[in-house]
Enzyme design. Sequence first.
Site, short mmCIF file in Angstrom:
data_model
loop_
_atom_site.label_atom_id
_atom_site.label_comp_id
_atom_site.label_asym_id
_atom_site.label_seq_id
_atom_site.Cartn_x
_atom_site.Cartn_y
_atom_site.Cartn_z
CE LYS A 52 4.35 -21.52 -39.12
NZ LYS A 52 4.25 -22.48 -40.21
CD GLN A 96 6.17 -25.65 -40.93
OE1 GLN A 96 5.54 -25.13 -40.03
NE2 GLN A 96 6.55 -24.97 -42.01
CG ASP A 119 -1.36 -22.83 -43.39
OD1 ASP A 119 -1.67 -21.62 -43.43
OD2 ASP A 119 -0.23 -23.24 -43.68
#
Length: 288
Positions: A52, A96, A119
């Site tokens: 990422k 994460q 996200d």
Amino acid sequence: MILIDGKKIANDIRSEIKEKVEQIKFKTNSVPCLATILVGENPASRVYINSKIKACQECGVKSVHHNLKSNSSKEEIINLINQLNINPKISAILLQLPFSDAQTEQECINAISPNKDADGLHPFNAGLLTLFKSQKEISQNNVLTSCTPTGIIRLLQKSDIEIAGKTAVVAGRSNLVGKPASLLLLANDATVIMAHSKTKNLKELCKSADILITAVGKPQFINKDFIKDGAAVIDVGINRTENGLVGDIDFDSVKDMNIKITPVPGGVGPMTIAMLLENTLKAYRRNL
Ligand code: NAD
């Protein structure tokens, strides 16, 4: 079998993002910035975070990484999130997942500002996804939606696979993939069946699908007996085996079928990263 080339589609999207970032830089002399947080040293999570960060660099998006110790308390993680929330230089925050503790994971997600929720997992954004009736409304309102499911919809659109009016079966009901994928398919006017670990007649349901999304996490769990002739199959599963990475679909068993299918690797994975970059841009605009 026709392969849906997620890598190529994702690369095209990344080129578009790079251009948009250059335009922002030209106009404002600043660029969007993604803050990434990894708690602990899970090797798979470390690989995901690295790819990422690399993707950000390649598109001109700034990234700032915070690696917290595995024994960090919930308060320490939330304290860092609070600092990033109020930092005007940070456009979006990516935590994460997964955490070893689901309760702590949800509380930390809840602490992220909904406007910086890279996200799309904050309850506010997850709630908007259930409230808006159509993809048009979701897009017009710049809702931050979960990266992997958003990437799945984009893969279908870019591959000219019609969604409206089709029967879509989603195997898996996680907050990260299965549930938001089902809601996005619904917003795109599919008739959606959500299957999960307690589903009794999975094979029959999958066989009815024009669009089959598998997000189960079991290597080669779905074979040709589950798939309708002419279906589009999106394999989200990433399973590490002795033979390398495989998806939830038994690829060998379906390779002679008349279907469109994403490979693993090279299908959904690259789209997840492309959508993370898009969400970072979206969050940048929301925080102006
Ligand atoms: P998860 O473990 O949270 O969810 C798995 C889901 O599978 C559950 O909802 C469960 O009900 C369902 N399930 C389990 N057994 C089943 C069965 N026999 N029949 C039907 N459903 C069953 O996992 P997740 O986070 O949703 O991820 C799923 C998979 O997708 C994993 O392999 C993960 O690595 C992968 N993944 C890939 C990407 C990507 O970018 N490609 C992103 C996220 C997750």
